[in-house]
Design a protein around this motif. Structure first.
Motif: not given
Length: 130
Positions: A42-45, A9-14, A37-40
């Motif tokens: 993760y929650l919003l897509g 998930k962290v790789e996807e976020f990066k 940013y990460y939380e948004n």
């Protein structure tokens, strides 16, 4: 020194952050933290309208080009072309084609020369009467 593998998930976020470079600028300014940013994210897509402000202009153009059809892309490309340059290029191509035609005529490879005279005039096919 061994490098740790990050959570998928962290790789996807990066990768998402790479597509939205304005987020980096905002984080450096201190407007928001990476945690927010990460939380948004993760929650919003990824496809939420919230992220439109952070997209790079070139990224937006790429996405809209992919969404457009071929004909629409063709028309937009024609609009961007310079008419004078097109006219000059077409003129040069026309001159090149006529030069090749003249060369072929000079060498005797002109159309109509060959076996058409032996086949009986202007008739390309020989038919016999029954």
């Amino acid at each position: 020194m061994a490098t740790k593998k990050l959570h998928p998930k962290v790789e996807e976020f990066k990768e998402f952050v790479r597509k939205h470079p304005k987020m980096i600028e905002e984080a450096k300014k201190g407007t928001k933290t990476w945690q927010e940013y990460y939380e948004n994210w993760y929650l919003l897509g990824e496809n939420d309208a919230y992220w439109n402000d952070y997209k790079d202009a070139t990224q937006e153009e790429k996405e809209t080009d992919e969404e457009k059809g071929f004909v629409t892309q063709l028309f937009s490309a024609v609009k961007k072309m310079d008419a004078n340059e097109m006219n000059i290029s077409l003129s040069k191509m026309s001159n090149a084609v006529s030069t090749v035609q003249n060369l072929l005529e000079t060498l005797g490879v002109a159309k109509g020369s060959g076996s058409s005279s032996s086949s009986g005039g202007s008739r390309p096919f020989s038919f016999r009467k029954d």
